[in-house]
Every structure is written in structure tokens, then in C-alpha cells.
Design an enzyme around this catalytic site. Structure first.
Site, PDB file in Angstrom:
ATOM      1  CG  PHE A 137      -1.732  -1.295   1.344  1.00  0.00           C
ATOM      2  CD1 PHE A 137      -2.623  -1.720   0.375  1.00  0.00           C
ATOM      3  CD2 PHE A 137      -1.504  -2.109   2.443  1.00  0.00           C
ATOM      4  CE1 PHE A 137      -3.281  -2.936   0.503  1.00  0.00           C
ATOM      5  CE2 PHE A 137      -2.160  -3.331   2.572  1.00  0.00           C
ATOM      6  CZ  PHE A 137      -3.051  -3.733   1.603  1.00  0.00           C
ATOM      7  CD  GLN A 153      -5.117  -4.305  -6.850  1.00  0.00           C
ATOM      8  OE1 GLN A 153      -5.234  -4.282  -5.632  1.00  0.00           O
ATOM      9  NE2 GLN A 153      -4.200  -3.597  -7.479  1.00  0.00           N
ATOM     10  N   GLY A 202      -4.731  -0.146  -9.101  1.00  0.00           N
ATOM     11  CA  GLY A 202      -4.387  -0.437  -7.713  1.00  0.00           C
ATOM     12  C   GLY A 202      -4.963   0.539  -6.713  1.00  0.00           C
ATOM     13  CD  GLU A 203      -1.897   4.181  -6.033  1.00  0.00           C
ATOM     14  OE1 GLU A 203      -1.505   5.077  -5.286  1.00  0.00           O
ATOM     15  OE2 GLU A 203      -1.334   3.890  -7.100  1.00  0.00           O
TER      16      GLU A 203
END
Lengths: 329, 757
Positions: B256, B654, B720-721
Site C-alpha cells: 500500500f 483489487q 491499484g489505487e
């Protein structure tokens, strides 16, 4: 974790004898003790493993009520059909605490003996009179959002973290202690001591004594109960505030009431003044509100936990109204 | 490491032709290794004569070290070495730079001086034969410091703050038009302050490093999001040629952001191993992870927004006060989304940074985006009530075909479809827009939404693809799988090019000796490494074709190479499909164990003149207890436009993982420092709450799944974010809708609602 001597004992006498050694502790489920030893908050010289003692029965008492062996696992107690039927508040309280894995391992005696979750107590370095007598309290002027507002002293405001014990307090449970000449029983409210100037003295347990059982008095027909817990997340978290209420009803009248609070006091906390208001009364929102106000009269909140006073009042109010609506068969 | 290859399924040969491997919801290649405990993480390598290292930390938050009293520890049987500033190896200064892949997490090397910058800073390391002895030794060592006044309170330190003049090269403040003038003339004005606390990443796997010297060669088993960066930093700092250092990070139990760059404990492990000439393992405790491996700094965001009565934005000001350490100039750029989603002619985005005696902050999932969107998307929600407009309509009013920041067309944007599909799945239309009107089983129910965004980022990346003589293939790249599915997606890309089943392909990642790849951060692994894998696989096929047309025993001998392609594990002649040759036959006949293609792909200029950005629409439903203030997210929907999806299953994981982390940000997570000592009070998972299963509701994630071919050859943008970015705002907006109470300070806990309920 520091080296220690380990004794696996077979008889109560043996256990009692070994626990007289300075620095000896009892190991039951271990969910709290091992944690404390790994954090090096508890560094026992000897660990007396009592898991083979025959203390895992739940039996009825001749006088009515139940005797719960101190080695009964939390899950087994919570899911015991008689307990679920007769003392639903106890089942609810147990199942609102910890996680299934922990409840499967933890014992009744261990739950009674669990230590506080105060972060300063557990960090091993901050001044803390409970951990290192005489060093003071770091929570007082530090971070104390989760700390107690009832029963506190300058030297400690750490809460007792158990849910089970809150229900036991509302049920007037008796703790059975053996190992000395005289077997004795102590009401749970007297089993825990107030921190005062000696926060390291947490219970009435004396050297050589072992908790062997918890006795639950019989509840009259028509008793209604409720355990209500408020926390920051939905599960696996200690209470910000919790309340166990036991209302003995006759028709639509409350005959007797018992209220115990958790997450807000230094020990499972009964509020006799508030309970009295409910004796021989007709339930009403207004009465419950007065009762909640009375229960929190002695509260001494600080900066971070001021909200607990209002929250506790609402928890009491809501728990009372939920319980009075719960019909027991 | 070898991954188990599943036996090809019976009908695989026909499947390979029919199935598009890219996008297929394949199970994780590493799933079985992980669920059976066979996957080895950085601390899981059993080595002979292992030494255990435990860092010694400073109890003081500032000042300087006078000395370490080590005598008692040294006498402890089993203690091998106490590393201190007095005996530490001198470290070579390095260029602390992202561009050269030598980025340090904390801009200072450990044990090179006596200065103390934060509580928990390493001042030494105790090394012993067992972990327990090392822990005991670390405990026995007395750290004597000269304490100085510590900067621990953001408000007190505000007068000493600085105004950063750039963010990754973009000059600050960002100014468009004239905010003050436009704001004072606008019809509707709103102002509010939003605050977010310090948060910690708390990945499941703690930071760990096992350092092994073999002569002059150093192997580090390291939990890292960037094996190449770690290799460069460690080699340069220790004065070693880079080829003598190898970083292995086969599996990472979550990062992270906090494992993006080298933190000091890695160098302590390497230095100790060098001194003792034995393998040294250092695993940080949860408490040490609170002090010295980064965090998301707190933000105090002052927003002013001006709008026409019809809901067209005329002016925005976004001033963020945030924090960093005395060691680094980290910036939590919360104004980013404000600059880059909605068109608004007058804008002012500025920052002010306070230095504190905390460890250096670092990137944490969607740094700037999720903190900034909490503020921006909350205030837009407030505006929607002021204007009596549907929150989605308000947002649609302010979208543009061009990026507001660069004034360039989007490379590819489907933001409107995100709102559309999201509101359909979520049932947005059933929402009664009036707050405090929806109820269920004694709870107040609220529905809220927010826009999600994340910029499209890519970096140069390389990969090698090998076709082996047994008909299987390998993908090699020094990228790493943080638990996100990279092992699986990379072989899907290779499978699509090689035209063989991905079950016959093994991905080999997480080793700095493989072709270099960038940090797995900024959501850029798919977009950076993916195209390299594609290109490498194409090269491997090309090489195979070259061999076959030169091979007189082949039926493809002397055929034109442009008419030969791969299909179903074979090379096939286009004009006469009966002329085929199986890969392994070509290789075997030519006595080749394998053939390979390697490719280093840099971002090309095809996206020049465009802005690349991902968007999404996020929806949350909450239940709030009307008396007790307890909040539960009961439903969440996120629809994301992130380009092409490589694997529907891992992509969904994800996205929902990000959304559940967003629930933590919205309702639970908060790091607290002791106001006197500067130590993290919430340095454990009892005091630092993250969502548990009971807090994780029905979460649905869906994707527009349209490729962005201008961005790269695969059309992927990475995800991913983006999943976390809109959750806090959507949740806060839902809480407002349920209760009529606007909470502008995260996390939203029952005590904050109580006084209003």
C-alpha cells in the site's frame, strides 16, 4: 518472552501449592496471558497450567441456578442450551466479544482475569502504576478516548475489557474460589477492586486461591434481559460503552432491576441508585431517562472520553427499552 | 521459485484458439502456494546459522544521542553483536532520486550521526543467536539521549511551516484565472474545512529483510514493492557494484506504499550480516512499523467553492495544510483531484507543510487523491443540497471533453458511463433526495456518491519471455506481485501473444536479476510491465519463426515470415493452414532448450497531446442508529473506467480491496501520537482499527473495460489505487443523507454524530 518454569498439574492442591510461589501465574486458555508474556508486560517466573483440572462442567445448583466451571470455554458457555434459554444476556455478551477463535480457546476463569487494554499499560515503556507501581498514569494527560469515567482514580482509569463480566455483574454472579483452607464465594462486584492508589491490585484473589467456578443465581419467571454494546467497528472490538440489564417483571411491572455497565468503568459496574428507581415501577421512556441520568451521576470524564457519558446514558436507555420489550417464554 | 503448472486441460488446444486470455477471470497463479503456506515471504527462508536482529529505538522524539549502554546486553549469552553509530559501517552518500531508481524512503542513512528526529528512530541493532535473546538484548540496552523541544503539535508549529513551490515539478500554487475576483462575484458560495488524520498502511506482512552475504555478493530477501530500487539503493549505499547485490521478493503480503522504497532497517540487516559474515534476519514489530516505515500525514483542507445557481462551477480554492518530518519534504497533494476532474475557470490550489518530529510520511494508497477527494466530493455534495440538484447531475454539469489541468483531450474517458452504470447497479433513482427520510428496521438509511479518479501513470519496464522445448513458457521481469495478481496477469498477456494456455506459462517475478521494472506504485505495473511482456512475447515468436524458416527440415522452410503466425502452440502458415509446426518440435530439432525475446518498453509519444486519467463513480449506503450513532456501510458499488481489464477476477479483487480499505478510512482508521512523547499510541491492531468482515458489506465493482490504446499497446491504465479514492466522501455523503449531519473530520465515529442525533 522471557524464560519461565512450566508446570502441568493434575490436582487443585498441586496448583494451589505452586501458585504460592512468587511470580507464579495460572494458565488456562492462554489467550490473554500469552499475549501479555509476549509483550513482556507479564513476566512470570512460573506458569501453572491448570487445563487438565476437571473444571469444565456446567451444572445445575440444588438451590436453583447454575454452576459454571472456570475452565468452560467461552464458546461452550455462550452456546449452552440452558444458558441461551435462562440467561440470554450472558450468551449475547460473550458472543459480542473477541472472535470465534479466541472464544473457542478462552475460558471463563481467564475471561474474569483478563487485563486491561490500556495502550500505555501494554506498551511496556510509559509510566503506568498498574504495571510499575508508583510510576503514575500516562493516560491521564495522554490519549484516553477508550478509558473509564466511573470508578477512576488519579493513578488509573483503565477499563476492564470483558463483555462476559458485565453480564455476570448484572446477573449477581458469585465467584467460587478454592485453594485455601476455606472455599469461599465472592460476589463479582466485590471480586474486582477499585484502582484507588493501588491499581496493580485488581482482584480479591489471594495467594494460593484459584477460581474454580462461577455461580449464577436462578432468575424468576418473566425476567427480561438485554446486552447492548456500542463500539467503533462492527465486530472484534472492545466496547466504547456496553450495558447488561436484567429486569424482573411481574405482569407489566418491573419488580427488580439490575444494570451493569462495561467499557466505561474500571470494573464491571453496577449502578444500584439507578436500579432502585426501577423497582416496582411501570416502564416508561421518562423513567428510563431518569435512571440513565442517575447511573452516570458520578462520572468523571476527561477531554477525549467526554462523549462516553452521553453515550452511556443512551445505551442504558436503549437497553432498558429493548429488554422491557423482550418477552421471555 | 517454481510455480506449479497445472496439467493442461483436455480441450485446451481448442480453447486456446477461442479464448481471449486477456481479461479472462483466471484464478491466481500463486493462490495455491499461498493457501497451502508454501509461498515464502522475506522472513520465511530457513538459512543455516541465521542471526536474528532486533532494532534498538530512540525513546526521545528529538535531540541527540549521548550513548548506548550496551554492557549488560553484551554479556547476555547468545548475543553476537550490538550495532551502534560507533561501529556502523560508513555509508556512501547516494542520489536520492526517483528518476535514477535510487529513491530512499527516509532521506537519511541510519547510524551515521547522533541526531534524533523522531521517537522510534533506530539507534542500533541487537544481533543474537535467537530472536528471544536479541529482543532481550535490545530491551537491556539503555539509550541515553539529550532531549530537545519536540515539534509535535501541528497547530503550534504552523508559524514555522513552509509553502512548497512545486509538486513533482508542477509549480505551486496552481493558479487558473482569478479565484478571488470570481468567487466574490459568484451567485453561490460555499466554504468548509475538512480534516483527515494520520493513517498507517499496516499491511498484513510486516517489513522484513533477510540479508545473506556470499563473499562479495549480497542477497536480500526483502519485502518490497520495488526490487530494482532496493538493489540500487543498497548497492550504492554500501559501495558495491549493483551486479553484486540481488533483491528477492517473491511474495509481498501487502504494501500500500509503505514498502515502496528502502527504509533504514534493510541497511541495518545488511550491515550486521556484513560484520558477522552470517545471514541476518530483521522483522519489524507492529509497533516499529508505526514509527519508521511511513504513514499518510494528516491534512487540514480549506475549500471554497463558487457556483452559478444552475450548478456550474465558477471558482475553487483548495488550501491544504499537511505535515512532514524534519528529514524529507513529503507532500500529501490533496489538491490534485481539484485541479484535474471538473472544469472551473478560476482555481487556486496551494499547500502549507508543517514539520513535526514524526517519521517521514510516505505514499499510501492514492496519496493526495483519496484525502483530496474526501474534501472536494463532500463539498460538492453540500453544494448539491444548496442548489437542490442531484449530486450526479451537478457533477455532469462540470465535466469537460478536455482535462481542466492541461487543457488537452482525454486519451480515453468514459466517466459519464461510470455514473450511468453505477447509479443503475446501485439503484440511485430510488433514493429520496431529502435527508433523514429513508429508514429501515429502526435505522436511518443514507445513500451517497462520489467521483473516483487516479491519473494514468507508466514508466519504462522490461521483461523477457522464454519458450521452452517442452512447450511451456516463462515470463521474467523484476516487477513484483504485492498480492494484486501480477503473476497471473503477466502470463495472460504472454498467453495471448504466444497463443498457448496460460496454464503452460510460469511468471517469474520479484528478483532484481530479471529485466528491470519500476516500483509497483502509482498503479502503474500493468501499464509499464504489461507492454514489455507483450513485446517480449512477440519477439520470442519472431525468433522462433526465424529459426523455422531457416530450418530445411521444417515445413515452414523458406516461407515468407510475415505470413507465419502463432496459433494454438504452433506456428501456422497463413496461406496453407496445413503447414504447421509445434513450438517444441522446432526447438528440439534445432537442439535448443529454449528461445527468448526480451523487451524494454518506454512510454512512447502516442499519448502526447492527451491527458491520461482514470475515473470512476462510487456509491455507498449506510445505516446509522438514530440514538447511538453507530454507522455501518451496508452496500457499496464502484464502477471504474481504467482502460482494458487484464483479469476480471483479480481486477475485481483489487477494486473491492480498495473500497474496503476506504471503509477503514471513512469510519475507523486514525493514528494517534502521544502529545508529550511523540510516540504512536495506536501502534498495534487493537488500537488502530481497520475494517473486519462484519464491516465489509456487499461490495460490487464493475468496469467499463474499454482499452486506452493511446496510453500503451495493451490499452491498460492500472487500478491499484482508484478503488479507495471516492469511498470516504461517498460514505460521509451517505451519512449526511441518513442523518442530516455533515461530518467533515475523518474517521466518522459514533461520538462525532452523538451530539447532533
Amino acid at each position: 518472552m522471557k524464560p519461565f518454569r512450566y508446570h502441568r498439574i493434575k490436582t487443585l492442591q498441586e496448583a494451589s501449592h505452586l501458585t504460592q510461589e512468587p511470580g507464579a501465574v495460572i494458565l488456562a486458555g492462554g489467550t490473554n496471558l500469552i499475549d501479555m508474556m509476549r509483550l513482556e508486560i507479564m513476566n512470570p517466573a512460573a506458569v501453572v497450567d491448570i487445563q487438565s483440572l476437571p473444571l469444565n462442567q456446567i451444572e445445575t445448583l440444588p438451590s436453583g441456578g447454575f454452576r459454571i466451571g472456570s475452565l468452560v470455554r467461552n464458546s461452550d458457555l455462550a452456546f449452552h442450551p440452558s444458558i441461551q434459554k435462562e440467561y440470554p444476556v450472558l450468551s449475547q455478551a460473550i458472543l459480542s466479544g473477541a472472535s470465534p477463535q479466541i472464544r473457542n480457546q478462552a475460558t471463563v476463569g481467564g475471561n474474569l482475569m483478563q487485563r486491561t487494554r490500556c495502550t500505555y499499560f501494554r506498551d511496556g515503556i510509559s509510566p503506568c502504576s498498574k504495571r510499575n507501581p508508583g510510576t503514575g498514569c500516562s493516560a491521564e494527560h495522554g490519549y484516553h478516548r477508550s478509558h473509564a469515567v466511573l470508578g477512576i482514580s488519579d493513578s488509573c482509569s483503565a477499563t476492564h475489557p470483558s463483555d462476559m463480566c458485565v453480564a455476570l455483574a448484572a446477573l449477581d454472579a458469585q465467584i467460587v474460589l478454592e485453594g485455601k483452607k476455606e472455599k469461599r464465594t465472592v460476589p463479582i462486584t466485590e471480586f474486582y477492586l477499585l484502582p484507588q492508589n493501588t491499581p496493580w491490585k485488581e482482584t480479591a484473589l489471594e495467594p494460593a486461591e484459584i477460581i474454580t467456578a462461577v455461580d449464577l443465581p436462578e432468575l424468576p419467571e418473566g425476567t427480561r434481559t438485554c446486552y447492548l454494546k456500542v463500539r467503533d467497528r462492527s465486530s472484534y472490538e472492545f466496547a466504547l460503552v456496553s450495558a447488561a440489564v436484567v429486569l424482573e417483571f411481574n405482569q407489566n411491572q418491573i419488580q427488580k432491576a439490575r444494570i451493569a455497565l462495561g467499557g466505561i468503568a474500571v470494573k464491571p459496574w453496577r449502578v444500584p441508585e439507578a436500579e432502585k428507581l426501577l423497582h416496582h415501577s411501570t416502564p416508561s421512556k421518562k423513567l428510563f431517562q431518569t435512571c440513565a441520568e442517575t447511573a452516570l451521576k458520578g462520572a468523571k470524564p476527561k477531554k477525549d472520553n467526554e462523549f462516553k457519558v452521553e453515550l452511556a446514558k443512551r445505551v442504558i436507555l436503549h437497553a432498558l427499552s429493548l429488554a422491557s420489550k423482550t418477552k421471555k417464554e | 521459485m517454481t510455480l506449479k503448472i497445472n496439467e493442461p486441460k483436455a480441450k485446451e488446444s481448442t480453447m486456446a484458439k477461442a479464448v481471449q486470455w486477456i481479461g479472462a477471470p483466471l484464478d491466481r497463479a500463486d493462490g495455491e502456494l499461498k493457501t497451502t503456506g508454501k509461498a515464502r515471504y522475506a522472513a520465511d527462508f530457513p538459512l543455516e546459522r541465521m542471526v536474528y536482529g532486533v532494532p534498538i529505538v530512540s525513546p526521545a522524539a528529538s535531540g541527540s544521542l549521548i550513548k548506548l549502554e550496551v554492557e549488560a546486553a553484551e554479556k547476555l549469552p547468545g548475543v553476537l553483536f550490538i550495532l551502534t553509530h560507533e561501529n556502523a559501517k560508513k555509508i556512501f552518500p547516494i542520489q536520492n532520486d526517483f528518476g535514477t531508481a535510487t529513491k530512499l524512503a527516509e532521506g537519511r542513512f541510519p547510524l551515521q550521526d547522533k541526531k534524533i528526529y523522531y521517537a522510534g528512530q533506530y539507534v542500533g541493532l541487537a544481533a543474537a543467536e535467537t530472536l528471544e535473546i536479541a529482543q532481550e538484548a535490545a530491551r537491556l540496552i539503555k539509550v541515553i539521549c539529550k532531549e530537545e523541544r519536540s515539534a509535535l503539535d501541528s497547530e503550534e508549529e504552523l508559524p514555522y511551516s513552509y509553502f512548497p513551490d512545486n509538486n513533482w515539478g508542477t509549480p505551486l500554487p496552481v493558479i487558473r484565472g482569478n479565484f478571488e475576483k470570481a468567487f466574490s462575484n459568484t451567485e453561490v458560495q460555499l466554504k468548509a474545512v475538512y480534516t483527515t488524520p494520520v493513517e498507517h498502511h499496516n499491511p498484513m506482512e510486516p517489513h522484513a529483510c533477510t540479508a545473506v552475504w556470499d563473499g562479495d555478493n549480497l542477497i536480500l530477501y526483502e519485502s518490497t514493492q520495488w526490487v530494482v530500487g532496493a538493489r540500487n539503493v543498497v548497492a550504492d549505499a554500501l559501495g558495491l557494484p549493483r551486479e553484486k547485490v540481488r533483491i528477492i521478493s517473491h511474495f509481498v503480503g501487502g504494501g500500500f506504499g509503505c514498502k515502496g522504497f528502502v527504509w533504514p532497517h534493510t541497511l541495518l540487516a545488511a550491515m550486521t550480516a556484513m560484520h558477522l559474515k552470517r545471514p541476518v534476519k530483521v522483522v519489524l514489530s507492529r509497533s516499529q512499523m508505526a514509527a519508521g516505515v511511513g504513514h499518510r500525514p494528516a491534512t487540514h483542507q480549506e475549500l471554497s467553492i463558487g457556483s452559478s445557481k444552475q450548478g456550474k462551477l465558477t471558482a475553487i480554492k483548495h488550501h491544504t495544510i499537511t505535515q512532514t518530518s524534519f528529514l524529507d519534504d513529503f507532500l500529501e497533494a490533496a489538491g490534485g483531484p481539484t485541479q484535474s476532474i471538473y472544469s472551473c475557470p478560476n482555481l487556486l490550489v496551494s499547500y502549507q507543510v508543517v514539520r513535526l518530529n514524526h517519521g517521514t510520511p510516505t505514499f499510501m494508497r492514492a496519496p493526495g487523491e483519496c484525502t483530496g477527494l474526501f474534501a472536494l466530493e463532500s463539498l460538492l455534495d453540500e453544494l448539491s443540497y444548496t442548489l437542490n440538484l442531484d449530486p450526479i447531475e451537478l457533477r455532469l454539469n462540470n465535466l469537460s471533453d478536455k482535462s481542466p489541468e492541461e487543457e488537452l483531450p482525454w486519451s480515453n474517458s468514459h466517466i459519464k458511463e461510470c455514473y450511468e452504470l453505477g447509479s443503475k447497479i446501485f439503484g440511485w433513482k430510488e433514493r429520496n433526495p431529502k435527508p433523514k427520510t429513508m429508514k429501515r428496521k429502526g435505522f436511518l438509511v443514507g445513500l451517497g456518491m462520489a467521483t473516483a479518479m487516479f491519473p494514468g501513470v507508466r514508466s519504462p519496464g522490461a521483461a523477457k519471455v522464454k519458450i521452452l522445448s517442452d512447450g511451456t513458457a516463462e515470463v521474467l521481469s523484476a516487477t513484483q506481485d504485492l498480492g494484486t495478481g501480477t503473476y497471473t496477469t503477466m502470463k495472460q498477456i504472454a498467453a495471448e501473444v504466444l497463443r498457448i494456455s496460460p496454464h503452460r506459462i510460469v511468471s517469474k517475478l520479484g528478483d532484481s536479476s530479471y529485466p528491470p521494472a519500476p516500483v509497483s506504485g502509482g498503479s502503474m505495473t500493468s501499464a509499464s510491465v504489461g507492454p514489455a511482456v507483450k513485446s517480449a512475447a512477440e519477439k520470442a515468436i519472431e525468433a522462433l519463426i526465424h529459426i523455422s524458416i531457416k530450418d530445411s527440415s521444417s515445413c515452414l522452410y523458406h516461407l515468407p515470415l510475415e505470413k507465419i503466425h502463432a496459433a494454438d502452440g504452433k506456428l501456422v502458415y497463413q496461406d496453407d493452414p496445413s503447414k504447421t509446426e509445434i513450438f517444441e518440435e522446432i526447438l528440439k530439432r534445432n537442439n535448443l532448450s529454449h528461445i527468448e525475446g526480451e523487451s524494454f518498453v518506454k512510454p512512447d509519444n502516442s499519448a502526447e497531446g492527451y491527458t491520461v486519467q482514470s475515473h470512476g463513480a462510487q456509491f455507498a449506503e449506510v445505516e446509522v442508529h438514530p440514538l447511538l450513532g453507530q454507522i455501518r456501510v451496508t452496500r457499496m458499488v464502484g464502477v471504474f473506467d481504467v482502460g482494458r481489464i487484464l483479469n476480471q477476477k483479480t481486477a475485481r479483487s483489487q477494486a473491492i480491496g480498495g473500497m474496503i480499505m476506504g471503509i477503514g478510512m471513512a469510519l475507523h482508521e486514525k493514528t494517534v501520537y502521544d502529545p508529550r512523547t511523540g510516540r504512536v499510541v495506536t501502534d498495534n491492531l487493537c488500537d488502530y482499527l481497520i475494517p473486519v468482515m462484519a464491516d465489509s458489506p456487499a461490495v460490487e465493482a464493475d468496469f467499463i473495460d474499454k482499452p486506452d490504446p493511446r496510453f500503451n499497446s495493451l490499452g491498460v491504465r492500472g487500478l491499484g489505487e482508484i478503488g479507495i479514492t471516492g469511498v470516504a466522501a461517498a460514505t460521509a455523503n451517505a451519512v449526511y443523507h441518513a442523518t442530516g449531519i455533515r461530518i467533515r473530520d475523518l474517521p466518522i465515529t459514533p461520538d462525532k454524530l452523538l451530539k447532533w442525533l
